[in-house]
Design an enzyme around this catalytic site. Structure first.
Site, PDB file in Angstrom:
ATOM      1  N   HIS A  99       0.841  -1.200   0.000  1.00 42.11           N
ATOM      2  CA  HIS A  99       0.000   0.000   0.000  1.00 42.11           C
ATOM      3  C   HIS A  99       0.871   1.243   0.000  1.00 42.11           C
ATOM      4  O   HIS A  99       1.981   1.230   0.528  1.00 42.11           O
ATOM      5  CB  HIS A  99      -0.960   0.009   1.201  1.00 42.11           C
ATOM      6  N   HIS A 101       0.839   5.232   1.110  1.00 40.88           N
ATOM      7  CA  HIS A 101       0.184   6.287   1.888  1.00 40.88           C
ATOM      8  C   HIS A 101       0.226   7.587   1.095  1.00 40.88           C
ATOM      9  O   HIS A 101       1.285   7.967   0.580  1.00 40.88           O
ATOM     10  CB  HIS A 101       0.934   6.532   3.200  1.00 40.88           C
TER      11      HIS A 101
END
Ligand code: AMP
Ligand code: ZN
Length: 137
Positions: A99, A101
């Protein structure tokens, strides 16, 4: 990955506030924002870490992060954006599903990275680390 919280979000088994999705990526709001508006861009397919993730997915994640940064600047009136991606517990990663941010930043948001810059003992110490990396490109 049946026990992965982000896979469960992809499968809509647990709720998330979704900003964007397509065949490859899902973007949703981070439940513990560093600054309000903090979003996560994840791969719909489970990969981890970045070094084990196909190039086209890494590319798509970061191109999507760029779009989200633009949306934060224009939709949330952010003054700036931090884009970061952690790999391994030593890096602070808590969820082992790739992922990115995307964190909107405001000149008065009060957040400060603990960016404690170190010093090399000498030029050779730095050059040796560069050499070791060069050998593995
Ligand atoms: P990292 O430390 O890079 O693994 O970041 C994991 C991020 O996922 C943290 O910022 C958490 O706040 C966020 N997070 C964990 N669980 C959820 C969830 N169910 N919904 C939204 N964000 C989450
Ligand atoms: Zn997963």
């Amino acid at each position: 990955m049946s026990d992965c919280i982000f896979c469960k979000i992809v499968a809509k088994e647990i709720p998330a506030t979704i900003v964007y999705e397509d065949d490859d990526v899902l973007v949703f709001m981070d439940i513990g924002p560093i600054v309000k508006g903090h979003a996560l861009v994840i791969s719909k397919k489970h990969y981890d870490p970045v070094t084990e993730t196909p190039d086209q997915i890494v590319s798509k994640l970061h191109l999507t992060a760029k779009r989200i940064a633009n949306a934060q600047m224009n939709g949330l009136e952010a003054d700036g954006v931090n884009i970061m991606q952690n790999n391994g517990s030593a890096s602070g990663q808590e969820v082992p599903h790739i992922h990115v941010h995307v964190i909107p930043r405001y000149s008065d948001d009060g957040h400060h990275w603990n960016w404690n810059a170190k010093k090399y003992a000498d030029f050779n110490e730095m050059a040796k680390l560069a050499c070791n990396m060069r050998d593995h490109l």
